[in-house]
Design an enzyme around this catalytic site. Structure first.
Site, PDB file in Angstrom:
ATOM      1  N   LEU A   1      55.437  33.636  93.632  1.00 13.47           N
ATOM      2  CA  LEU A   1      55.611  34.841  92.824  1.00 13.47           C
ATOM      3  C   LEU A   1      57.074  35.064  92.419  1.00 13.47           C
ATOM      4  CD1 LEU A   1      54.183  37.326  91.637  1.00 13.47           C
ATOM      5  CD2 LEU A   1      54.688  38.522  93.778  1.00 13.47           C
ATOM      6  N   ASP A   2      57.309  35.129  91.108  1.00 14.52           N
ATOM      7  CA  ASP A   2      58.627  35.400  90.523  1.00 14.52           C
ATOM      8  C   ASP A   2      59.693  34.387  90.936  1.00 14.52           C
ATOM      9  OD1 ASP A   2      57.810  37.666  89.084  1.00 14.52           O
ATOM     10  OD2 ASP A   2      58.049  38.955  90.829  1.00 14.52           O
TER      11      ASP A   2
END
Length: 300
Positions: free
Chosen positions: A243-244
């Site tokens: 994530l990210d």
């Protein structure tokens, strides 16, 4: 599609009907540039722009982006690719030839915050963002009026963690129906599953504020104000299952100080977010980005 936008895209295709881009990644060794240049010369192409980069001697990976002009290019795409395979095999290349007149079809995903979507639509409408925006998908109705005012199909698909798989199944069906090449997450506030990401590897671009991971979750600007941050920024990146943390495309910052309250910071942050996302998408559309492991080489 508004007539002015349709005309922009048609004019772009006509002006670039003889242009191609050659993207290469391979182990570094002597003779690569010479072999590629000779191939283009032998096939009647003229090099218009060339950028290259080699990593450190320990890893020794070579990257090359060439933009070329080749009269009569339309109609001999497969011939060019077929002929280049012998050169590529000789140097163990990962490569692709892109034809500039072939417009990429883009889907934009958005939730309630519309500042990044507005920026993308404006640049597209003015001819700065050269792509065919096929549709906009949202888990809310907030963007419908804006999107449909540009003549772009809008699809509302409710999504949350409880119905994520069902929502993504509908989204993937739409993306296939519209023959989408890439996805832009313009502040789409939902986590994508690994199956969804795997369907579009290195073809999903996201934007997030630079407070991550310091201020993850709700109200990051309020907590940033309380902490007294001095810089606000944003990062556009390709989406991976971490994530990210996918390969970074572009970043930028603006300074703030004690006089800027949380709402001021939010406005400044939105300004940075929309410009960073638009630049990242534009460079991707221009084939200026090569992904290597979890980083990017950006020939901008």
């Amino acid at each position: 599609m508004p007539e002015t936008t349709h005309q922009h895209l048609h004019n772009f295709q006509e002006a670039n009907k003889d242009k191609g881009r050659l993207l290469i990644c391979c182990p570094d060794q002597p003779g690569i540039v010479g072999a590629v240049s000779n191939f283009l010369f032998q096939n009647g192409a003229n090099i218009m722009e060339s950028s290259q980069y080699t990593t450190d001697a320990y890893e020794g990976t070579f990257f090359l982006r060439i933009e070329f002009d080749c009269p009569g290019l339309q109609g001999k795409e497969e011939e060019m690719k077929s002929k280049f395979r012998a050169v590529a095999e000789n140097f163990n290349m990962k490569w692709d030839i892109k034809f500039v007149y072939e417009l990429r079809r883009t889907a934009i995903f958005v939730s309630k915050q519309l500042h990044c979507l507005r920026e993308l639509l404006w640049e597209w409408h003015s001819g700065e963002l050269v792509t065919d925006i096929a549709l906009v998908v949202s888990n809310h109705e907030d963007a419908r009026e804006l999107v449909e005012s540009f003549g772009i199909p809008f699809h509302h698909i409710p999504a949350n963690k409880d119905i994520r798989k069902e929502a993504e199944a509908k989204q993937l069906e739409l993306l296939e129906e519209y023959n989408v090449d890439q996805i832009v997450l313009a502040r789409y506030m939902q986590i994508l599953t690994p199956d969804f990401v795997a369907a579009y590897p290195s073809r999903i671009i996201n934007i997030h504020h630079s407070f991550l991971p310091a201020f993850v979750g709700a109200n990051p600007y309020g907590r940033a104000y309380e902490r007294g941050v001095k810089l606000i920024g944003a990062t556009s990146h390709y989406v991976t299952n971490d994530l990210d943390e996918g390969p970074i495309i572009e970043q930028d910052i603006m300074r703030v100080d004690h006089r800027d309250h949380a709402e001021d910071m939010k406005k400044i942050g939105r300004k940075v977010e929309r410009s960073v996302l638009a630049r990242g998408v534009k460079w991707d559309l221009e084939d200026r980005i090569l992904v290597h492991k979890n980083k990017t080489i950006v020939f901008n």
